[in-house]
Design a protein around this motif. Sequence first.
Motif, mmCIF file in Angstrom:
data_model
loop_
_atom_site.group_PDB
_atom_site.id
_atom_site.type_symbol
_atom_site.label_atom_id
_atom_site.label_comp_id
_atom_site.label_asym_id
_atom_site.label_seq_id
_atom_site.Cartn_x
_atom_site.Cartn_y
_atom_site.Cartn_z
ATOM 1 N N PHE A 304 0.762 -1.174 -0.156
ATOM 2 C CA PHE A 304 -0.005 -0.121 0.037
ATOM 3 C C PHE A 304 0.951 1.284 0.195
ATOM 4 O O PHE A 304 0.556 2.352 -0.536
ATOM 5 N N ARG A 315 -0.170 6.682 3.040
ATOM 6 C CA ARG A 315 -0.336 5.200 3.114
ATOM 7 C C ARG A 315 -1.707 4.920 3.966
ATOM 8 O O ARG A 315 -2.442 4.131 3.572
ATOM 9 N N SER A 316 -2.003 5.728 5.119
ATOM 10 C CA SER A 316 -2.901 5.329 5.941
ATOM 11 C C SER A 316 -4.128 5.803 4.970
ATOM 12 O O SER A 316 -5.218 5.106 4.972
ATOM 13 N N LYS A 319 -4.927 3.028 2.610
ATOM 14 C CA LYS A 319 -5.608 1.690 3.396
ATOM 15 C C LYS A 319 -7.189 2.074 3.778
ATOM 16 O O LYS A 319 -7.780 1.209 3.743
ATOM 17 N N GLU A 323 -10.300 -0.148 2.499
ATOM 18 C CA GLU A 323 -11.266 -0.625 3.480
ATOM 19 C C GLU A 323 -12.671 -0.381 3.426
ATOM 20 O O GLU A 323 -13.789 -1.114 3.117
ATOM 21 N N ARG A 334 -7.843 -8.209 0.612
ATOM 22 C CA ARG A 334 -7.469 -7.801 -0.736
ATOM 23 C C ARG A 334 -7.904 -8.626 -1.996
ATOM 24 O O ARG A 334 -8.196 -8.362 -2.809
#
Length: 349
Positions: A304, A315-316, A319, A323, A334
């Motif tokens: 990611f 990156r967060s 993610k 989600e 994934r």
Amino acid sequence: MTAPLQLIALTFRLEADAESRLLAEVDRIRGRGVLRVLDMVLLAKGRDGTVEALEVGDGEDFGSLLAGIAPFGAENGGRQAVGDGVAGEPAGSGVDALMNSVEPGNAVAFLLVEHLWASPLADAVSAAGGALISDDFLTGDISRAIGAEVAAVEEASAVIAEAQAAEAAAVLRAVAAGAAAAEAEAASEQIQEAAAAAAVSALIAAGLIEEAAAHEAVTALTAAGLITDAAAQASDEAFAGAAATIALADQATDEAVTEDLALIGAADEVAAEATKEAQARTRAASITRSEAQVLRYLPQPVPFSVIADKLGISRSAAKERAERLYQRLGVHSRDEAVSRARALGLLRR
């Protein structure tokens, strides 16, 4: 009260027969009596950004009504330039905005439509002291999402209708089997009566009793047991045949009901599966652009952090988008998201 009026704008590419196809469809709409096209104006945007009004048909009196709503330019569809799309008079600001959004080489058809089907409704509203306050169309993402949900409901309704038809056929077959059993029982009674009559006739023919005293003789002989065996044998044979017929009819009824219950069960399973699949497609149709960007990279064996770098986000954030995407697809990982997206046609296999 006048039937509701609506100004519809449709954009299309300028092709050799685009205008003729549009006019043919307008003629078809006129003939159905549901809508009436009161006026139409075609505006084309040239490669240099210049906007001009196109001629509509041969000798058609188009453009007169819409000219009073917005500055469409040339009267009656003449090919007179109407500017470069910059907003002019306030009444035509909506037209200018639409033409600014159109790519060069495309055209916009403006249709003034009267909804004849809603005329009785409009009269009823007017009689109640009301008035039409909105006639907006659903467009964009809302239209696509609702369209997908409507398609899912229609698909599930079709499957349920098939199941109901199978159930109705089962009931009809059961009724037919019951009618056959009733006919067999009636036939057995007729056979029994014929056997008794044949026994009495045989006694009369043999001279054992006189015809005038047949009733009293039958009563007496039955009480004495002289004709019981013959009549009973004929009756037993008749009842045995009727019982066999009824048993076969009952068996056919049971088999038909069992078969149709199986069909109904299978149809219910298909309906449930279709509804589940339709709901999944509806959720998938609500995927946002940012989630779709993340989905594009999920099949690739990259972390990611790499996906985040390619999208220019943290990156967060990548993610979090993933989600949300998993939730819309109804999956938890994934790999499952990639598999589900391919099954729904969101990714190439």
